[in-house]
Design an enzyme around this catalytic site. Structure first.
Site, PDB file in Angstrom:
ATOM      1  N   ASP A   8       0.824  -1.210   0.000  1.00 60.13           N
ATOM      2  CA  ASP A   8       0.000   0.000   0.000  1.00 60.13           C
ATOM      3  C   ASP A   8       0.860   1.262   0.000  1.00 60.13           C
ATOM      4  O   ASP A   8       2.049   1.228   0.206  1.00 60.13           O
ATOM      5  CB  ASP A   8      -0.879   0.019   1.255  1.00 60.13           C
ATOM      6  CG  ASP A   8      -2.107  -0.850   1.106  1.00 60.13           C
ATOM      7  OD1 ASP A   8      -2.354  -1.356  -0.004  1.00 60.13           O
ATOM      8  OD2 ASP A   8      -2.831  -1.013   2.105  1.00 60.13           O
ATOM      9  N   LYS A  41      -3.773   3.193  -2.244  1.00 54.13           N
ATOM     10  CA  LYS A  41      -5.001   3.967  -2.398  1.00 54.13           C
ATOM     11  C   LYS A  41      -4.796   5.330  -1.781  1.00 54.13           C
ATOM     12  O   LYS A  41      -4.130   5.473  -0.784  1.00 54.13           O
ATOM     13  CB  LYS A  41      -6.152   3.301  -1.646  1.00 54.13           C
ATOM     14  CG  LYS A  41      -6.562   1.994  -2.206  1.00 54.13           C
ATOM     15  CD  LYS A  41      -7.576   1.364  -1.300  1.00 54.13           C
ATOM     16  CE  LYS A  41      -7.189  -0.037  -0.963  1.00 54.13           C
ATOM     17  NZ  LYS A  41      -7.830  -0.584   0.181  1.00 54.13           N
ATOM     18  N   GLY A  61       0.244  -0.339   5.838  1.00 50.14           N
ATOM     19  CA  GLY A  61       0.710   0.604   6.854  1.00 50.14           C
ATOM     20  C   GLY A  61       0.078   0.291   8.206  1.00 50.14           C
ATOM     21  O   GLY A  61      -1.038  -0.224   8.275  1.00 50.14           O
ATOM     22  N   MET A  89      -8.112   9.051   9.671  1.00 53.63           N
ATOM     23  CA  MET A  89      -8.743   9.568   8.448  1.00 53.63           C
ATOM     24  C   MET A  89      -9.750  10.673   8.770  1.00 53.63           C
ATOM     25  O   MET A  89     -10.792  10.774   8.137  1.00 53.63           O
ATOM     26  CB  MET A  89      -9.458   8.423   7.694  1.00 53.63           C
ATOM     27  CG  MET A  89      -8.533   7.305   7.286  1.00 53.63           C
ATOM     28  SD  MET A  89      -9.411   5.855   6.653  1.00 53.63           S
ATOM     29  CE  MET A  89      -9.888   5.037   8.173  1.00 53.63           C
ATOM     30  N   GLY A 133       3.264  11.039  11.743  1.00 51.09           N
ATOM     31  CA  GLY A 133       3.760  10.492  13.004  1.00 51.09           C
ATOM     32  C   GLY A 133       4.879   9.476  12.796  1.00 51.09           C
ATOM     33  O   GLY A 133       4.824   8.665  11.879  1.00 51.09           O
TER      34      GLY A 133
HETATM   35  N1  SAH Z   1      -3.896   0.344   9.270  1.00 52.64           N
HETATM   36  C1  SAH Z   1      -3.389   1.670   9.582  1.00 52.64           C
HETATM   37  C2  SAH Z   1      -4.433   2.753   9.366  1.00 52.64           C
HETATM   38  C3  SAH Z   1      -4.856   2.933   7.930  1.00 52.64           C
HETATM   39  S1  SAH Z   1      -6.049   4.197   7.735  1.00 52.64           S
HETATM   40  C4  SAH Z   1      -2.858   1.686  11.005  1.00 52.64           C
HETATM   41  O1  SAH Z   1      -3.065   0.721  11.744  1.00 52.64           O
HETATM   42  O2  SAH Z   1      -2.200   2.661  11.378  1.00 52.64           O
HETATM   43  C5  SAH Z   1      -5.020   5.563   7.265  1.00 52.64           C
HETATM   44  C6  SAH Z   1      -5.007   6.595   8.392  1.00 52.64           C
HETATM   45  O3  SAH Z   1      -4.108   6.183   9.419  1.00 52.64           O
HETATM   46  C7  SAH Z   1      -4.530   7.957   7.981  1.00 52.64           C
HETATM   47  O4  SAH Z   1      -5.563   8.717   7.385  1.00 52.64           O
HETATM   48  C8  SAH Z   1      -4.125   8.543   9.316  1.00 52.64           C
HETATM   49  O5  SAH Z   1      -5.248   8.967  10.051  1.00 52.64           O
HETATM   50  C9  SAH Z   1      -3.534   7.325  10.018  1.00 52.64           C
HETATM   51  N2  SAH Z   1      -2.084   7.252   9.866  1.00 52.64           N
HETATM   52  C10 SAH Z   1      -1.375   6.309   9.226  1.00 52.64           C
HETATM   53  N3  SAH Z   1      -0.056   6.555   9.317  1.00 52.64           N
HETATM   54  C11 SAH Z   1       0.069   7.682  10.050  1.00 52.64           C
HETATM   55  C12 SAH Z   1       1.178   8.459  10.508  1.00 52.64           C
HETATM   56  N4  SAH Z   1       2.428   8.105  10.227  1.00 52.64           N
HETATM   57  N5  SAH Z   1       0.909   9.565  11.246  1.00 52.64           N
HETATM   58  C13 SAH Z   1      -0.332   9.925  11.540  1.00 52.64           C
HETATM   59  N6  SAH Z   1      -1.420   9.235  11.135  1.00 52.64           N
HETATM   60  C14 SAH Z   1      -1.222   8.134  10.406  1.00 52.64           C
END
Ligand code: SAH
Length: 252
Positions: free
Chosen positions: A44, A66, A97, A179, A208
């Protein structure tokens, strides 16, 4: 040391791996090992280049990333790729992620694999709520501030679903919205309407755990203004624990 997954058939195998929130060092040791062994990596957008670089140079790398409101590859197509590659007998890593089971559609993809009789395992990752708050010096719980924490998708309205807002608005609860940037006005409105004080501390953590991490702090009534400045990926954290950021920040 590690558990051997149950093998259902003689076909390939899919490891659903959470890559963590950004800092590549936050990948688990198990995730590291299975990525190195993979013949196919389906990944992803939020997976860092350093983690992708761990894959064998012979491995087939398939990007299915996406963006919000813009699906490069539809979910059905992603499922199809996983099934096809596994049925070719390949060791497949599905790399996402954060953690695959937290707003990652990992469950949906595994359901398809299970229906097709394909063996799989799940390698958890550090979800953004855990990683980004740790690097921002914001403890999700703290005896003086929060006795509970909730992870909430800010994407609900687009999905046509609603949140039980009344269950969220407790002063000793930490709320982490994934999100949520685009919906920050609505989130603020609902939290105020259901009883949170407009002076409740809150934070936005953008990028982050990455070098570009930026933390915005303020109070709930100003959240929509803070959100206008922030860029994705970002988490919204609402709760009195966010007031600890100034004292506990350590990163950057
Ligand atoms: N599965 C992922 C979340 C995917 S949804 C997890 O467990 O972290 C994608 C959302 O995750 C983004 O819109 C944001 O709100 C958050 N996100 C992912 N990486 C991030 C980061 N490095 N810093 C802040 N928010 C993050």
């Amino acid at each position: 040391m590690s558990a051997t997954p149950i093998s259902v058939t003689n076909q390939g195998f899919v490891s659903l791996v959470g890559a963590g929130p950004g800092d590549p060092d936050l990948l688990t040791v198990k995730g590291y090992r299975v990525i190195q062994q993979a013949e196919v990596v389906v990944y992803d957008r939020l997976v860092s280049p350093e983690i992708l670089a761990l894959a064998n140079s012979e491995a087939e790398m398939i990007y299915v990333g996406k963006k919000l409101d813009f699906h490069c590859v539809p979910q059905g197509k992603i499922n199809q790729i996983l099934v096809e590659k596994a049925k070719e007998g390949k060791r497949v890593v599905r790399l996402k992620g954060g953690d695959s089971f937290i707003f990652g559609r990992g469950g949906e993809e595994l359901e398809v694999l299970a229906e097709q009789g394909i063996s799989f395992e799940v390698v958890p990752g550090i979800t953004a709520a855990a990683g980004a708050t740790a690097y921002a010096g914001i403890p999700l719980t703290h005896r003086d501030h929060a006795q509970s924490v909730q992870f909430i998708t800010g994407h609900v309205q687009n999905d046509g679903r609603e949140i039980e807002w009344h269950s969220l608005a407790q002063s000793n609860n930490t709320l982490v919205f994934y999100m949520g940037l685009k919906q920050s006005g609505y989130i603020t409105h609902k939290l105020l309407e259901t009883g949170l004080d407009e002076t409740m501390p809150c934070a936005i953590i953008e990028n982050g755990t990455r070098r570009e991490q930026h933390v915005y702090t303020g109070v709930l009534r100003d959240l929509p203004i803070m959100a206008k400045e922030a860029v994705s990926p970002a988490l919204i954290v609402v709760g009195s624990v966010t007031s600890l950021h100034n004292k506990l920040k350590w990163f950057n």
